[in-house]
Design a protein around this motif. Structure first.
Motif: not given
Ligand SMILES: [Zn+2]
Length: 92
Positions: A63-83
């Motif tokens: 998964a592509i991950t983004v960490r923010d104040t809510d915690g770690l989010h997992h995405f199937c692709s960069e597109d989803c992460r960008n959205i």
């Protein structure tokens, strides 16, 4: 004399068995690693995470991950992460 013969025979048999055991052991434990089923096969890191954008299940490792104040989010692709990042930018 008979007893001596029996003892000699016994020693020979004993030696023969020992030799056989030794040879068998040498053959069986040649180069292969010992099979230990279930020892290192627990894929703990292969948990499926849900992509919050497309709701697809993604293996945590890939998964592509983004960490923010809510915690770690997992995405199937960069597109989803960008959205996701785009939506956050809008909402804040
Ligand atoms: Zn996705």
């Amino acid at each position: 004399m008979l007893i001596l013969r029996l003892v000699a025979a016994g020693v020979l048999v004993y030696a023969g068995l020992r030799l056989r055991k030794y040879l068998l052991r040498r053959n069986s434990s040649a180069p292969q690693a010992p099979a230990t089923p279930g020892a290192k096969t627990a894929p703990v890191e292969d948990i499926l995470m849900e992509d919050p954008i497309c709701q697809r299940l993604v293996p945590k490792k890939q998964a592509i991950t983004v960490r923010d104040t809510d915690g770690l989010h997992h995405f199937c692709s960069e597109d989803c992460r960008n959205i996701f990042l785009h939506q956050r930018e809008k909402s804040t």
